[in-house]
Design an enzyme around this catalytic site. Structure first.
Site, PDB file in Angstrom:
ATOM      1  N   ARG A  24       0.833  -1.206   0.000  1.00 22.71           N
ATOM      2  CA  ARG A  24       0.000   0.000   0.000  1.00 22.71           C
ATOM      3  C   ARG A  24       0.870   1.259   0.000  1.00 22.71           C
ATOM      4  NH1 ARG A  24      -4.425   0.787   4.621  1.00 22.71           N
ATOM      5  NH2 ARG A  24      -2.524   1.033   5.877  1.00 22.71           N
ATOM      6  N   LYS A  79      -2.806   7.051   1.503  1.00 21.77           N
ATOM      7  CA  LYS A  79      -2.619   7.200   2.953  1.00 21.77           C
ATOM      8  C   LYS A  79      -1.640   8.353   3.227  1.00 21.77           C
ATOM      9  CE  LYS A  79      -2.022   4.388   7.136  1.00 21.77           C
ATOM     10  NZ  LYS A  79      -3.379   4.568   7.664  1.00 21.77           N
ATOM     11  N   LEU A 135     -10.006   4.477   2.566  1.00 22.77           N
ATOM     12  CA  LEU A 135      -8.689   3.860   2.607  1.00 22.77           C
ATOM     13  C   LEU A 135      -8.829   2.362   2.380  1.00 22.77           C
ATOM     14  CD1 LEU A 135      -5.661   4.394   3.216  1.00 22.77           C
ATOM     15  CD2 LEU A 135      -6.150   3.665   5.548  1.00 22.77           C
ATOM     16  N   ARG A 142      10.447  26.985  -0.016  1.00 24.45           N
ATOM     17  CA  ARG A 142       9.032  26.652  -0.181  1.00 24.45           C
ATOM     18  C   ARG A 142       8.584  26.954  -1.604  1.00 24.45           C
ATOM     19  NH1 ARG A 142       3.794  28.563   0.065  1.00 24.45           N
ATOM     20  NH2 ARG A 142       2.347  27.404   1.415  1.00 24.45           N
TER      21      ARG A 142
END
Length: 286
Positions: free
Chosen positions: A51, A150, A206, A100
């Site tokens: 996963r 996830k 999920l 950033r």
């Protein structure tokens, strides 16, 4: 004090740091996995790594290590921290590009950040929640549309758990278009007439590793499983309900939005599945 793994180094937890420019910190540009440890062995490890690879692929994020290297790291961190019953958290970010920027950095220049740490838990058989059962609050599902990945974007699930706590409940289930999607950190199940019902896989939930294992064990025990969405009314009228996750295993639910299920105690099916899951996990742990 725990030993933590950070980008190739084993350090004490008070020395475990990453850059303020790491994209995991700045943009939640990160994925994670949680592998349970029972009796010192890793449970469902292959599923978690598969996963992880899928999550990384969906985000076009390079993998920081091979499955074999990750297994070695998991075993080493379990040993270093003396974990008998607990969890290993693995987090991968897109790394530190030095400033950033919304655009992804060049993966040839910016390598992923890899962090592992552990938590100690009690023996699964001693769980007070499993003996008592959970009380669930339902809340609107306002998360982004790729819940199958996830990621570390866990603000709303965290808010959901706080909403449940303030309401005197143990956890929350998300509701979207009148249907239950999943729990804040688990997959949701109901039992009606001996049939196990849980939402089918899609981008909406999920793809739980424990969910998949429980489906296999249920089939082996000749229990009927139906993958489909169900409403809040169906859930409140169910004979039983439970949730599945790497940290909760199979956890019974006894109340949903104030509606008591059955006699208000953990149901027979959930208890049996929890027993089967823990027994099989001990046999198959690596």
């Amino acid at each position: 004090m725990r030993t933590v793994y950070v980008n190739g180094s084993w350090v004490s937890e008070d020395q475990a740091v990453i850059s303020v420019f790491d994209r995991g910190f700045l943009m939640a540009d990160a994925v994670y996995e949680v592998t349970t440890v029972i009796d010192g062995k890793l449970v469902d490890f292959a599923g978690h790594i598969a996963r992880l690879d899928r999550s990384l692929g969906e985000l076009d994020m390079p993998s920081p290590a091979t499955p074999e290297e990750l297994l070695d790291l998991h075993r080493e961190i379990v040993a270093k921290n003396g974990i008998t019953d607990g969890r290993v958290y693995l987090q991968v970010t897109r790394g530190n590009p030095g400033d950033r920027d919304f655009l992804f950095p060049d993966p040839k220049v910016t390598r992923p950040t890899l962090v592992l740490f552990t938590q100690i838990t009690g023996r699964p058989e001693d769980s007070a929640d499993a003996k008592r059962g959970l009380k669930i609050l339902t809340i609107p599902d306002v998360r982004w549309g790729r819940r199958d990945i996830k990621t570390t974007q866990l603000l709303y699930p965290s808010m959901g758990k706080m909403m449940a706590k303030k309401a005197g409940c143990d956890d929350a289930w998300f509701i979207e278009d009148g249907l239950v999607t999943e729990g804040t950190s688990n997959n949701a199940w109901i039992v009606k007439g001996g049939k196990l019902i849980t939402r089918g896989l899609s981008n909406d939930i999920l793809h739980g590793i424990t969910r998949a294992a429980v489906m296999r064990y249920a089939a082996e025990a000749q229990m009927e499983v139906e993958e489909r969405s169900f409403t809040l009314d169906e859930a409140q009228a169910a004979d039983e309900a439970f949730v599945t996750s790497a940290s909760a295993f199979v956890m019974p639910v006894v109340e949903i939005d104030g509606a008591r299920l059955g006699d208000g105690k953990p149901g027979r099916v959930a208890a049996r599945l929890r027993e089967i899951y823990l027994d099989e996990s001990r046999k198959s742990g690596v």
